[in-house]
Design a protein around this motif. Sequence first.
Motif, short mmCIF file in Angstrom:
data_model
loop_
_atom_site.label_atom_id
_atom_site.label_comp_id
_atom_site.label_asym_id
_atom_site.label_seq_id
_atom_site.Cartn_x
_atom_site.Cartn_y
_atom_site.Cartn_z
N GLY A 40 0.41 -1.14 0.10
CA GLY A 40 -0.15 -0.22 0.08
C GLY A 40 0.90 1.42 -0.25
N PHE A 41 2.46 1.39 0.14
CA PHE A 41 2.91 2.44 0.33
C PHE A 41 3.31 2.62 -1.30
CE2 PHE A 41 5.05 3.75 4.68
CZ PHE A 41 3.65 3.38 4.93
N HIS A 42 4.21 1.42 -2.00
CA HIS A 42 4.43 2.22 -3.26
C HIS A 42 3.45 1.55 -4.40
CE1 HIS A 42 5.00 -2.40 -3.36
NE2 HIS A 42 5.73 -2.02 -4.83
N ASP A 71 5.46 6.79 -1.90
CA ASP A 71 5.97 7.46 -2.81
C ASP A 71 5.18 6.66 -4.41
OD1 ASP A 71 7.07 8.51 -4.44
OD2 ASP A 71 9.18 7.72 -4.81
N MET A 72 3.96 6.54 -4.12
CA MET A 72 2.94 6.10 -5.64
C MET A 72 3.70 6.54 -6.49
SD MET A 72 -0.81 4.80 -4.76
CE MET A 72 -0.35 2.89 -3.43
N GLU A 73 3.48 7.93 -6.67
CA GLU A 73 3.28 8.43 -7.79
C GLU A 73 5.34 8.43 -8.62
OE1 GLU A 73 1.32 11.23 -5.50
OE2 GLU A 73 3.62 9.49 -5.23
N LEU A 90 8.50 1.89 9.09
CA LEU A 90 7.42 1.99 8.13
C LEU A 90 6.92 0.32 7.67
CD1 LEU A 90 9.53 1.33 5.17
CD2 LEU A 90 9.61 3.65 4.71
N MET A 91 8.85 -0.11 8.01
CA MET A 91 8.78 -1.89 7.71
C MET A 91 8.12 -2.59 8.42
SD MET A 91 11.17 -3.18 5.17
CE MET A 91 11.26 -4.95 5.95
N LEU A 92 7.63 -2.33 9.52
CA LEU A 92 6.68 -3.07 10.06
C LEU A 92 5.46 -2.23 10.42
CD1 LEU A 92 8.48 -1.93 14.42
CD2 LEU A 92 7.93 -4.42 13.16
N TYR A 93 4.49 -0.95 9.59
CA TYR A 93 3.49 -1.14 9.88
C TYR A 93 2.69 -1.48 8.11
CZ TYR A 93 0.24 2.93 8.87
OH TYR A 93 -0.85 3.25 7.77
N GLN A 94 4.10 -2.08 7.74
CA GLN A 94 3.25 -2.41 5.95
C GLN A 94 3.31 -3.82 6.35
OE1 GLN A 94 5.21 -0.41 2.55
NE2 GLN A 94 6.49 -0.17 3.86
#
Length: 250
Positions: A40-42, A71-73, A90-94
Motif C-alpha cells: 500500500g505504500f509504493h 512513494d506511489m507516484e 515503515l517496515m513494521l507498519y507495512q
Amino acid sequence: MASSKMIDLNCDLGESFGSWRMGNDEAILPFVTSVNIACGFHAGDPSTMMKTVALAASHDVHIGAHPGFKDMEGFGRRQMALTPMEVYDLMLYQIGALYACTKAQGVLLHHVKPHGALYNMAAQDNNLAKAIADAVYAFDPNLVLYGLSGSALIAEGEQRGLTVYSEVFADRTYQADGMLIPRTMVNAVITDYDRAFAQALLMATEGKVITADGVNIPIKADTICMHGDNESAIAIAQKVHHALNLSRTP
C-alpha cells in the motif's frame, strides 16, 4: 535440465490500486513458488491486498510482504532520505498490514522482501539493512528475509539470526561487484526473452552470472525474481519453471 537444489521462483504481485491495473498476476502464478505482495505504500491498496492474498493462497505459493518507500507516484523507485528508525517503523507498519490480510484468510505469511529503492539502498547501507532485519525479527523471527545476493541486507539478516534467501534477477543486468545496474541506465533491464531465460538458468544451475561488461562472476541463488511488469515475465517464468523442474516448497 534440473537444478541440483530446489530454487525458489518469486514474483512481485498486487501492484494495482483503485481502477489502475499493473501486471498479470493470475497468469504468472502457476509458474512461481513465492509471491511478494505490495503493502500500500509504493503500490497496492487494502482491497487489492486482500484479493491478491486470496489469489496466491489458491495457488498454494509462499506469501510475502513487499514493503517500500511511501512513494506511489514514483512506484517506490526513488531514493528517500529516511533514518534507520524511520525505515524500521515503515517496515513494521507495512508487514503488519499484509499480515492482517493473511491472518483474516487463515494463511501464513512466509517472508519479507523490501521493494525498489529501499531494497537497493539496503543492499549497500548496513544501517538501513540492519533496521530492516531488526524489524523483520521483531515482527516474527521465523519470517524469511529476501535480499540481493551478496548484499549488506543478506549479511545483516544472517547476523540477526534470520533465515535469508539470496535473490537474483532473471531480467536485470549486473555490475562487476554483484550489484544491479541502476534502472536509470539504458541497459538495466533485460527485455530479450532468450537472454533472460539463459541468465536465470546460469545463475540457478552454475552459480554465476555474466556482468554487463561480459565478465563471469560467482553468485548465490536461493530465489530468482521475475518482474511481473516485464512483458516477457510469464513466458520466461514458464520456461524457467519447466527447466528447473520446480515444485512448491514445503
